[in-house]
Design a protein around this motif. Structure first.
Motif, mmCIF file in Angstrom:
data_model
loop_
_atom_site.group_PDB
_atom_site.id
_atom_site.type_symbol
_atom_site.label_atom_id
_atom_site.label_comp_id
_atom_site.label_asym_id
_atom_site.label_seq_id
_atom_site.Cartn_x
_atom_site.Cartn_y
_atom_site.Cartn_z
ATOM 1 N N ILE A 230 55.975 -62.716 -0.970
ATOM 2 C CA ILE A 230 55.648 -60.868 -0.284
ATOM 3 C C ILE A 230 56.797 -60.686 -0.214
ATOM 4 O O ILE A 230 57.400 -60.742 -0.871
ATOM 5 C CB ILE A 230 55.032 -62.904 1.068
ATOM 6 N N ASN A 231 56.309 -59.068 0.201
ATOM 7 C CA ASN A 231 56.533 -58.462 0.030
ATOM 8 C C ASN A 231 57.795 -58.084 1.146
ATOM 9 O O ASN A 231 57.138 -57.083 2.218
ATOM 10 C CB ASN A 231 56.295 -57.255 -0.595
ATOM 11 N N TYR A 232 58.958 -58.576 1.546
ATOM 12 C CA TYR A 232 59.806 -58.434 2.699
ATOM 13 C C TYR A 232 59.847 -57.459 2.756
ATOM 14 O O TYR A 232 60.169 -57.396 4.037
ATOM 15 C CB TYR A 232 60.946 -59.762 2.759
ATOM 16 N N HIS A 233 60.152 -56.346 2.313
ATOM 17 C CA HIS A 233 60.834 -55.267 2.852
ATOM 18 C C HIS A 233 59.617 -53.856 3.333
ATOM 19 O O HIS A 233 59.932 -53.002 3.351
ATOM 20 C CB HIS A 233 61.398 -54.218 1.035
ATOM 21 N N GLN A 234 58.303 -54.967 2.570
ATOM 22 C CA GLN A 234 57.574 -53.552 3.578
ATOM 23 C C GLN A 234 56.420 -55.171 3.324
ATOM 24 O O GLN A 234 55.832 -54.890 3.226
ATOM 25 C CB GLN A 234 55.916 -53.172 1.647
ATOM 26 N N PRO A 235 56.513 -54.966 4.759
ATOM 27 C CA PRO A 235 55.218 -55.915 5.811
ATOM 28 C C PRO A 235 53.679 -55.337 5.844
ATOM 29 O O PRO A 235 52.841 -56.030 6.116
ATOM 30 C CB PRO A 235 56.244 -56.243 6.666
ATOM 31 N N GLU A 236 54.138 -54.011 5.882
ATOM 32 C CA GLU A 236 53.087 -52.864 5.997
ATOM 33 C C GLU A 236 51.386 -53.134 4.491
ATOM 34 O O GLU A 236 50.663 -53.558 4.593
ATOM 35 C CB GLU A 236 52.959 -52.238 5.877
ATOM 36 N N ALA A 237 52.360 -53.923 3.626
ATOM 37 C CA ALA A 237 52.084 -53.963 2.703
ATOM 38 C C ALA A 237 50.801 -55.201 2.544
ATOM 39 O O ALA A 237 49.771 -55.235 1.920
ATOM 40 C CB ALA A 237 52.478 -54.278 0.794
ATOM 41 N N GLN A 238 51.625 -56.326 3.297
ATOM 42 C CA GLN A 238 50.954 -57.108 3.516
ATOM 43 C C GLN A 238 49.692 -58.284 2.912
ATOM 44 O O GLN A 238 50.804 -59.145 2.858
ATOM 45 C CB GLN A 238 49.879 -56.608 4.283
ATOM 46 N N ILE A 239 48.509 -57.571 2.436
ATOM 47 C CA ILE A 239 48.360 -58.867 1.487
ATOM 48 C C ILE A 239 48.435 -58.677 0.454
ATOM 49 O O ILE A 239 48.674 -57.746 -0.694
ATOM 50 C CB ILE A 239 46.396 -58.108 1.989
ATOM 51 N N SER A 273 51.705 -62.705 8.004
ATOM 52 C CA SER A 273 51.124 -62.915 9.036
ATOM 53 C C SER A 273 51.674 -63.190 10.650
ATOM 54 O O SER A 273 51.180 -63.602 11.462
ATOM 55 C CB SER A 273 49.752 -63.617 9.483
ATOM 56 N N SER A 274 53.250 -63.255 10.605
ATOM 57 C CA SER A 274 53.406 -63.746 11.717
ATOM 58 C C SER A 274 54.703 -62.518 12.126
ATOM 59 O O SER A 274 55.775 -62.282 10.694
ATOM 60 C CB SER A 274 54.016 -64.960 11.714
ATOM 61 N N SER A 275 55.697 -62.191 13.006
ATOM 62 C CA SER A 275 56.955 -61.842 13.334
ATOM 63 C C SER A 275 57.153 -62.335 14.674
ATOM 64 O O SER A 275 56.715 -63.258 15.156
ATOM 65 C CB SER A 275 56.371 -60.193 13.777
ATOM 66 N N LEU A 276 58.446 -62.448 14.455
ATOM 67 C CA LEU A 276 59.491 -63.694 15.498
ATOM 68 C C LEU A 276 59.508 -62.714 16.605
ATOM 69 O O LEU A 276 60.436 -61.335 15.606
ATOM 70 C CB LEU A 276 60.624 -63.776 15.226
ATOM 71 N N ILE A 277 59.713 -62.670 17.856
ATOM 72 C CA ILE A 277 59.654 -61.155 18.650
ATOM 73 C C ILE A 277 60.959 -61.512 19.378
ATOM 74 O O ILE A 277 60.677 -62.971 20.213
ATOM 75 C CB ILE A 277 58.508 -61.287 19.608
ATOM 76 N N SER A 278 61.553 -60.218 19.939
ATOM 77 C CA SER A 278 62.890 -61.541 20.496
ATOM 78 C C SER A 278 63.463 -60.319 21.553
ATOM 79 O O SER A 278 63.549 -58.776 20.817
ATOM 80 C CB SER A 278 63.863 -62.194 19.361
ATOM 81 N N ALA A 309 68.130 -65.087 3.079
ATOM 82 C CA ALA A 309 66.542 -64.175 3.127
ATOM 83 C C ALA A 309 66.400 -62.769 3.949
ATOM 84 O O ALA A 309 67.106 -63.026 5.040
ATOM 85 C CB ALA A 309 65.797 -65.670 3.717
ATOM 86 N N TYR A 310 66.168 -61.979 3.065
ATOM 87 C CA TYR A 310 65.965 -60.517 3.965
ATOM 88 C C TYR A 310 64.612 -60.736 5.033
ATOM 89 O O TYR A 310 64.156 -60.763 4.355
ATOM 90 C CB TYR A 310 65.851 -59.428 2.935
ATOM 91 N N HIS A 311 64.669 -60.029 5.961
ATOM 92 C CA HIS A 311 63.166 -60.361 7.028
ATOM 93 C C HIS A 311 63.807 -58.499 7.367
ATOM 94 O O HIS A 311 65.196 -57.931 7.770
ATOM 95 C CB HIS A 311 63.625 -60.631 8.441
ATOM 96 N N GLN A 312 62.575 -57.747 7.721
ATOM 97 C CA GLN A 312 62.619 -56.366 8.123
ATOM 98 C C GLN A 312 63.192 -56.670 9.568
ATOM 99 O O GLN A 312 62.197 -57.765 10.272
ATOM 100 C CB GLN A 312 61.711 -55.470 7.560
ATOM 101 N N ILE A 313 63.723 -56.043 9.899
ATOM 102 C CA ILE A 313 64.476 -55.625 11.716
ATOM 103 C C ILE A 313 63.427 -54.313 12.471
ATOM 104 O O ILE A 313 64.265 -53.626 11.619
ATOM 105 C CB ILE A 313 65.230 -56.534 11.547
ATOM 106 N N SER A 359 57.668 -60.858 8.606
ATOM 107 C CA SER A 359 57.185 -61.351 8.062
ATOM 108 C C SER A 359 57.313 -62.786 8.054
ATOM 109 O O SER A 359 58.790 -62.732 6.877
ATOM 110 C CB SER A 359 57.793 -61.151 6.332
ATOM 111 N N THR A 360 57.198 -63.724 8.834
ATOM 112 C CA THR A 360 58.294 -64.495 8.672
ATOM 113 C C THR A 360 57.348 -65.594 9.083
ATOM 114 O O THR A 360 57.087 -67.293 10.452
ATOM 115 C CB THR A 360 58.801 -64.916 10.834
ATOM 116 N N GLY A 361 55.768 -65.547 8.470
ATOM 117 C CA GLY A 361 54.848 -66.142 9.222
ATOM 118 C C GLY A 361 55.009 -68.063 8.041
ATOM 119 O O GLY A 361 54.340 -68.924 8.099
ATOM 120 N N ALA A 362 56.017 -67.757 7.019
ATOM 121 C CA ALA A 362 56.295 -69.075 5.953
ATOM 122 C C ALA A 362 57.755 -69.326 6.764
ATOM 123 O O ALA A 362 58.497 -68.531 6.247
ATOM 124 C CB ALA A 362 55.803 -67.615 4.553
#
Ligand code: PLP
Length: 384
Positions: A230-239, A273-278, A309-313, A359-362
């Motif tokens: 999946i595209n971790y740099h563009q979570p909005e690309a989504q599917i 389909s998930s984000s970690l909210i902190s 791993a990279y995650h957008q913050i 992008s934390t669903g997996a």
């Protein structure tokens, strides 16, 4: 992805928590199912990516099977209601107990990873007077061009049976009356974004299928595993582009009329389909670095610590403001690798701000741990 209403709602919840967007999940599952259907392909969901039951229910309702890598995953798949005839069980170290329980469940097939494992399954099946369906997991020595910690299909990896062991494997299959050979299985790695990798895999699958057929085996199942990234740099690309992915296999696999093509997708189905909210606990300005210290750490999301791993913050509380500073975003755990991102460009951030790690669903919630005696990880869901 987040509406202002979502964010207002987050402010009422205790952080940290995984937020699942169930309608995005539904759309992703639907996109995958229809793309697979166009070619008559079969999809098993790789449960290890996320075994949250709310998600499993939705995935089961899509009609997918389950790809399991432990006896407890097999049990869970049965409990959730996946059809036993659509459950496959892979893994280099299946214990006798796990094999016995899976035999009792009459699962579709064991993806077998060593010659010794063939012998053991044969023996255990004999005691139960059962026939076990097996596919041979072959290590095809195809480079997945992904992070080395999530590469599984090279000669130096522990997974599968190497090509030079296949003659002995074929002999063993012929000596095991309780085993029914159904086909061949591959899984070369995860977070694969270069689709050419799959062309190389197809070439190898064709060769191995022919190899078995020349020796009198009927190869009914071609299971090519998962790994679509999946595209971790563009979570909005989504599917993810499931159509392009399946098309490669349609174009490059030689599939005979009596054969089925099986896939095992994990990350691509659930990742976006998930984000970690902190929440920001402290902002600490150092001489060399500025730190944002979150109430979430590697105990909630281990991927950055485990394989860089990279995650957008994103700072969800300051979305209207401009980017103003660079921070290292870290957690509260007593480990230096407990860091979600270095030099992350963000708005001026203060204590109490809500942060979304995207992008934390997996491989997120499922890898949570109690290290430092942390609490169970919390979850919240969007309305559908
Ligand atoms: C992990 C795994 C998968 C799924 O991998 P993703 O990268 O999440 O798609 C598929 N098959 C096997 C055997 C696995 O171990």
């Amino acid at each position: 992805m987040f509406s202002n209403k979502d964010i207002a709602q987050f402010a009422n919840l205790e952080t940290p928590f995984y937020y699942y967007d169930l309608s995005l999940l539904q759309d992703t599952l639907g996109a995958c199912a229809s793309a697979a259907k166009a070619y008559g392909f079969h999809v098993h969901y790789a449960m290890k990516a996320n075994f949250n039951e709310v998600l499993l229910q939705k995935i089961k309702e899509t009609g997918f099977g389950a790809d399991c890598v432990s006896g407890n995953e097999v049990k869970k798949a049965v409990e959730v209601g996946f059809s036993n005839a659509q459950i496959v069980f892979a893994g280099v170290g299946k214990s006798d107990r796990e094999i016995n329980e899976s035999l009792d469940q009459d699962i579709f097939c064991f993806n077998v990873e060593s010659i010794q494992e063939l012998e053991v399954i044969n023996e255990l099946a004999a005691k139960k007077n059962k026939t076990a369906k097996v596919a041979i997991r072959i290590n095809p020595n195809v480079d997945a061009h992904t992070h080395h910690n999530i590469t599984t299909g090279l000669d130096e990896n522990k997974f599968g049976i190497n090509s030079w062991d296949l003659p002995a494997c074929a002999d063993m299959l012929k000596q095991c009356p309780q085993l029914e050979f159904v086909g061949i299985h591959f899984h070369i790695g995860s977070q694969i974004t270069n689709l050419d990798v799959y062309k190389n895999l197809c070439v190898r699958v064709n060769e191995f299928a022919q190899w078995f057929e020349e020796r009198g085996f009927i190869v009914r199942i071609l299971n090519v595993g998962g790994g679509l990234g999946i595209n971790y740099h563009q979570p909005e690309a989504q599917i993810p582009d499931f159509e392009a992915y399946f098309k490669i296999f349609n174009d490059f696999l030689e599939v005979r009329s009596n054969q089925e093509v099986h896939f095992e997708l994990g990350r691509a189905l659930v990742g976006q389909s998930s984000s970690l909210i902190s929440k920001v606990l402290y902002v600490k300005n150092g001489k060399k670095k500025n730190f944002i210290i979150l109430d979430a750490g590697m105990t909630e999301l281990m991927r950055p610590a485990l394989y860089q791993a990279y995650h957008q913050i994103e700072n969800l509380s300051k979305r209207e403001k401009g980017i103003a500073a660079k921070y290292d975003v870290v957690g509260p755990i007593c480990e230096s690798t407990d860091c979600f991102g270095k030099e992350v460009e963000m708005q001026e951030t203060s204590r109490g701000d809500l942060i979304g790690i995207r992008s934390t669903g997996a491989y997120g919630e499922v890898m949570a741990s109690h290290y430092n005696l942390r609490e169970n990880v919390r979850v919240a869901y969007s309305e559908l």
